[in-house]
Design a protein around this motif. Sequence first.
Motif, PDB file in Angstrom:
ATOM      1  N   ARG A   1      69.763  34.058  23.486  1.00 12.78           N
ATOM      2  CA  ARG A   1      70.120  34.784  24.697  1.00 12.78           C
ATOM      3  C   ARG A   1      71.088  33.989  25.588  1.00 12.78           C
ATOM      4  O   ARG A   1      72.041  34.538  26.137  1.00 12.78           O
ATOM      5  CB  ARG A   1      68.861  35.141  25.489  1.00 12.78           C
ATOM      6  CG  ARG A   1      68.052  36.293  24.874  1.00 12.78           C
ATOM      7  CD  ARG A   1      66.978  36.782  25.842  1.00 12.78           C
ATOM      8  NE  ARG A   1      65.983  35.744  26.083  1.00 12.78           N
ATOM      9  CZ  ARG A   1      64.866  35.603  25.364  1.00 12.78           C
ATOM     10  NH1 ARG A   1      64.624  36.441  24.357  1.00 12.78           N
ATOM     11  NH2 ARG A   1      64.006  34.651  25.635  1.00 12.78           N
ATOM     12  N   SER A   2      70.816  32.667  25.696  1.00 13.87           N
ATOM     13  CA  SER A   2      71.599  31.868  26.650  1.00 13.87           C
ATOM     14  C   SER A   2      72.774  31.143  26.018  1.00 13.87           C
ATOM     15  O   SER A   2      73.713  30.765  26.722  1.00 13.87           O
ATOM     16  CB  SER A   2      70.686  30.824  27.294  1.00 13.87           C
ATOM     17  OG  SER A   2      70.279  29.848  26.334  1.00 13.87           O
ATOM     18  N   ARG A   3      72.716  30.942  24.697  1.00 13.87           N
ATOM     19  CA  ARG A   3      73.723  30.161  23.976  1.00 13.87           C
ATOM     20  C   ARG A   3      73.789  28.724  24.483  1.00 13.87           C
ATOM     21  O   ARG A   3      74.784  28.016  24.255  1.00 13.87           O
ATOM     22  CB  ARG A   3      75.110  30.817  24.057  1.00 13.87           C
ATOM     23  CG  ARG A   3      75.178  32.142  23.320  1.00 13.87           C
ATOM     24  CD  ARG A   3      74.899  31.958  21.844  1.00 13.87           C
ATOM     25  NE  ARG A   3      74.840  33.241  21.152  1.00 13.87           N
ATOM     26  CZ  ARG A   3      74.648  33.367  19.840  1.00 13.87           C
ATOM     27  NH1 ARG A   3      74.494  32.272  19.103  1.00 13.87           N
ATOM     28  NH2 ARG A   3      74.571  34.546  19.279  1.00 13.87           N
ATOM     29  N   ASP A   4      72.716  28.271  25.124  1.00 14.86           N
ATOM     30  CA  ASP A   4      72.622  26.879  25.576  1.00 14.86           C
ATOM     31  C   ASP A   4      71.755  26.132  24.559  1.00 14.86           C
ATOM     32  O   ASP A   4      70.543  26.343  24.487  1.00 14.86           O
ATOM     33  CB  ASP A   4      72.003  26.816  26.969  1.00 14.86           C
ATOM     34  CG  ASP A   4      71.927  25.385  27.494  1.00 14.86           C
ATOM     35  OD1 ASP A   4      72.350  24.449  26.770  1.00 14.86           O
ATOM     36  OD2 ASP A   4      71.437  25.208  28.628  1.00 14.86           O
ATOM     37  N   ALA A   5      72.389  25.258  23.770  1.00 10.20           N
ATOM     38  CA  ALA A   5      71.686  24.592  22.664  1.00 10.20           C
ATOM     39  C   ALA A   5      70.922  23.355  23.103  1.00 10.20           C
ATOM     40  O   ALA A   5      70.177  22.780  22.295  1.00 10.20           O
ATOM     41  CB  ALA A   5      72.675  24.216  21.564  1.00 10.20           C
ATOM     42  N   ARG A   6      71.080  22.923  24.343  1.00 11.08           N
ATOM     43  CA  ARG A   6      70.439  21.675  24.765  1.00 11.08           C
ATOM     44  C   ARG A   6      68.908  21.699  24.625  1.00 11.08           C
ATOM     45  O   ARG A   6      68.324  20.702  24.184  1.00 11.08           O
ATOM     46  CB  ARG A   6      70.845  21.334  26.199  1.00 11.08           C
ATOM     47  CG  ARG A   6      72.278  20.826  26.310  1.00 11.08           C
ATOM     48  CD  ARG A   6      72.700  20.660  27.749  1.00 11.08           C
ATOM     49  NE  ARG A   6      72.712  21.952  28.459  1.00 11.08           N
ATOM     50  CZ  ARG A   6      73.062  22.098  29.734  1.00 11.08           C
ATOM     51  NH1 ARG A   6      73.410  21.039  30.456  1.00 11.08           N
ATOM     52  NH2 ARG A   6      73.071  23.302  30.297  1.00 11.08           N
ATOM     53  N   PRO A   7      68.215  22.796  24.947  1.00 15.75           N
ATOM     54  CA  PRO A   7      66.751  22.796  24.763  1.00 15.75           C
ATOM     55  C   PRO A   7      66.311  22.700  23.308  1.00 15.75           C
ATOM     56  O   PRO A   7      65.129  22.466  23.043  1.00 15.75           O
ATOM     57  CB  PRO A   7      66.324  24.140  25.382  1.00 15.75           C
ATOM     58  CG  PRO A   7      67.407  24.487  26.339  1.00 15.75           C
ATOM     59  CD  PRO A   7      68.667  23.988  25.695  1.00 15.75           C
ATOM     60  N   LEU A   8      67.266  22.898  22.363  1.00 13.42           N
ATOM     61  CA  LEU A   8      66.903  22.820  20.950  1.00 13.42           C
ATOM     62  C   LEU A   8      66.858  21.383  20.424  1.00 13.42           C
ATOM     63  O   LEU A   8      66.461  21.166  19.283  1.00 13.42           O
ATOM     64  CB  LEU A   8      67.892  23.631  20.102  1.00 13.42           C
ATOM     65  CG  LEU A   8      67.849  25.148  20.281  1.00 13.42           C
ATOM     66  CD1 LEU A   8      68.887  25.810  19.374  1.00 13.42           C
ATOM     67  CD2 LEU A   8      66.466  25.693  19.969  1.00 13.42           C
ATOM     68  N   GLY A   9      67.270  20.414  21.256  1.00  8.31           N
ATOM     69  CA  GLY A   9      67.257  19.024  20.798  1.00  8.31           C
ATOM     70  C   GLY A   9      65.904  18.594  20.251  1.00  8.31           C
ATOM     71  O   GLY A   9      65.811  18.055  19.134  1.00  8.31           O
ATOM     72  N   PRO A  10      64.783  18.828  20.983  1.00  6.96           N
ATOM     73  CA  PRO A  10      63.467  18.448  20.455  1.00  6.96           C
ATOM     74  C   PRO A  10      63.095  19.184  19.170  1.00  6.96           C
ATOM     75  O   PRO A  10      62.324  18.660  18.353  1.00  6.96           O
ATOM     76  CB  PRO A  10      62.507  18.819  21.597  1.00  6.96           C
ATOM     77  CG  PRO A  10      63.352  18.845  22.819  1.00  6.96           C
ATOM     78  CD  PRO A  10      64.697  19.319  22.364  1.00  6.96           C
ATOM     79  N   VAL A  11      63.662  20.387  18.973  1.00  6.27           N
ATOM     80  CA  VAL A  11      63.361  21.137  17.752  1.00  6.27           C
ATOM     81  C   VAL A  11      63.963  20.425  16.542  1.00  6.27           C
ATOM     82  O   VAL A  11      63.317  20.287  15.494  1.00  6.27           O
ATOM     83  CB  VAL A  11      63.892  22.580  17.851  1.00  6.27           C
ATOM     84  CG1 VAL A  11      63.681  23.324  16.529  1.00  6.27           C
ATOM     85  CG2 VAL A  11      63.227  23.317  19.001  1.00  6.27           C
TER      86      VAL A  11
END
Length: 210
Positions: A21-31
């Motif tokens: 939805r946001s196209r902000d990949a920064r929260p995916l770092g921990p993933v």
Amino acid sequence: IERFGDVPGFMIPQLYFDYLRSRDARPLGPVFSHNQEDIVSLARLAERLLGAESDPEATLAHPSDQVSCGVHLLGRNELDRAAALIEPNLDHEAVGPELRFRAGEMLATAYRRNGRWADAIQIWHRMIAHQGTSPSRRLYPLIELSKAYEHAFRDCHVALGYVNRALNLVELHGWTSEQEPLMHRYRRLMRKLHRDEVSVNPEPRHRGIE
């Protein structure tokens, strides 16, 4: 492997949908870190399993792991290697009751099939004596001991003693489904003992007057 600051697996789908939805990949770092650790852990696990296969005593430190490996080896008919892992750990408090019962049952059965009655009997006695053994699990070794003394050692007196102990346990806990098979065994042993007694002490024959 204990992870600290790791993202829980159940949160990963939501983080991914948030990214869509946001196209902000920064929260995916921990993933990505989570998935990387998964892959590295699988490599470590593969190395540990290969070591357990070749040298379990040196590779596996926890008693439950050693007993579990012994159960695996019993499934491959490697009795001596399995016994070396199970016997020293069978009574260890760190081994759970389910695993302890399964390992004891499988090891004693393997001993019996190989004619190693003394070893099988020792395992059955340990299963009875362990303080963590539930009443329902104590029934199995009592029955096996009665079978061993009746059929292998031809000692019906000792076999009857184990049947009586099993019957007491059944009556105490109201296990009606187990009572009839035990009573059948009890009656058979009593008949055998009676026949033996008659053969040793036959009734005197009455002689007529000559």
